[in-house]
Design an enzyme around this catalytic site. Structure first.
Site, PDB file in Angstrom:
ATOM      1  N   HIS A 150      35.227  35.795  28.265  1.00  0.00           N
ATOM      2  CA  HIS A 150      34.879  34.536  27.589  1.00  0.00           C
ATOM      3  C   HIS A 150      35.622  33.339  28.179  1.00  0.00           C
ATOM      4  O   HIS A 150      35.212  32.195  27.965  1.00  0.00           O
ATOM      5  CB  HIS A 150      35.108  34.656  26.074  1.00  0.00           C
ATOM      6  N   ASP A 199      35.029  42.439  27.035  1.00  0.00           N
ATOM      7  CA  ASP A 199      35.449  41.054  27.270  1.00  0.00           C
ATOM      8  C   ASP A 199      36.466  41.007  28.404  1.00  0.00           C
ATOM      9  O   ASP A 199      37.612  40.595  28.233  1.00  0.00           O
ATOM     10  CB  ASP A 199      36.042  40.470  25.979  1.00  0.00           C
ATOM     11  N   SER A 209      44.235  33.712  25.800  1.00  0.00           N
ATOM     12  CA  SER A 209      43.183  34.680  26.135  1.00  0.00           C
ATOM     13  C   SER A 209      43.250  35.067  27.604  1.00  0.00           C
ATOM     14  O   SER A 209      43.295  34.207  28.491  1.00  0.00           O
ATOM     15  CB  SER A 209      41.809  34.090  25.829  1.00  0.00           C
TER      16      SER A 209
END
Length: 337
Positions: A94, A125, A206
């Site tokens: 992402h 992911d 992230s």
């Protein structure tokens, strides 16, 4: 008598961070966006000249938003970590999901590189980006299969897109969690088998590493629980190792798949649906497609809609270890029972 062990623990954490930090990078996302300005206009400009005089002269203007071209602007941030000295970097899918954006990597030493998105995992992911560099420090990968509740966990990353290589310390709070993650621009996605930690994970973290006291990467920080106090989630590194090896060998992430849509059975679902078992995966289609995808390995094996898959290679399928999680542990082309 307690001081020396406490000091040893602190020194272990410091050594782990020193070992891993040089391989942690910040990733900035840039994109051409419209330049919006306030432009003058006359609300009476469309009137015939003979009527315009009743509303004042042309020096009286209002303003309204208008587009004046476009400019390259930073629109997002994330983290990553170097997995090979020739510039392969692991991050979240992402973080680098937009094909129309450009990506820039900043190393711990402050060096700047333009990055190419080399591969995105079709089922997790995870993503790999590449920079043109050599002799880079790389992380050491650990074993997420041996994690214990209460074990120390250290998160490193570009917190809030502003504070590079921020370090936060906590513990492993939970294992094999299943959560639904969502965010701007990429919708919602269910991720299974993730690590829960109370090591502070913030926006911008992230894709950064979650490490143990030996400085080994045990997870990839991927999501946080909104409205909670330090409830974060990381993808176990063992789930990512196949993707890493796949990229190194083939230049892309090749992921095994079965080709089914399913509902993970719980005792509540079993009672409601009047099923004969209270665990497993119920093969069932939805609005977005059939339960068994035509031409898939599942179709070739004779799996049908409304079948229930109880085990994969003798290992139980349930809410803690879903069918998808089982399948992700195999190589492409491998035969399973």
């Amino acid at each position: 008598p307690l001081y020396k062990p406490a000091l040893d623990y602190e020194n272990a954490g410091i050594a782990a961070v020193k070992k891993t930090s040089p391989a942690v990078v910040s990733i900035t996302v840039s994109k051409n966006v419209p330049i919006i300005e306030q432009c003058p206009y006359s609300p009476f400009g469309d009137l015939p000249p003979q009527f315009r005089q009743f509303f004042g002269d042309d020096s009286f203007f209002f303003s309204q938003p208008c587009e004046r071209g476009e400019e390259l602007r930073e629109v997002g941030n994330g983290s990553g970590f170097i997995i090979s000295e020739d510039g392969l970097i692991f991050t979240n899918k992402h973080v680098v999901a937009d094909d129309e954006s450009s990506y820039t990597v900043f190393t711990n030493e402050g060096n700047k590189y333009e990055a190419e998105v080399l591969a995105r995992d079709p089922s997790q992911d995870l993503a790999v980006v590449k920079i043109n560099a050599s002799g880079l420090p790389a992380v050491e990968l650990g074993d997420s299969g041996s994690l214990e509740l209460g074990q120390t966990a250290i998160a490193i990353g570009n917190a809030l897109g502003e504070f590079r290589n921020t370090v936060s310390v906590g513990v492993i709070s939970g294992l094999s969690r299943t959560v639904t993650a969502s965010g701007s621009g990429f919708g919602a996605e269910m991720i299974s088998g993730v690590i829960q930690t109370d090591a502070a994970i913030n926006p911008g973290n992230s894709g950064g590493p979650l490490i143990n006291l030996r400085g080994e990467v045990i997870g990839i920080n991927t999501a946080i629980a909104q409205g909670a106090q330090n409830v974060g989630f990381a993808i176990p590194i063992n789930q990512a190792k196949r993707a890493i090896e796949s990229v190194k060998k083939t230049g892309e992430i090749q992921a095994a798949y079965l080709g089914v849509r399913y509902i993970t059975i719980t005792p509540e679902i079993a009672e409601k649906q009047k099923l004969p078992v209270d665990y497993g995966a119920l093969i069932r289609g939805a609005e977005d497609g059939p339960g068994v995808i035509p031409g898939s390995p599942a179709a070739a094996a004779g799996i049908l809609a409304e079948d229930i898959v109880l085990e994969v290679n003798g290992r139980r399928v349930d809410a803690d270890r879903t069918l998808g999680l089982h399948v992700s542990g195999f190589d492409v082309g491998e035969t399973v029972t």
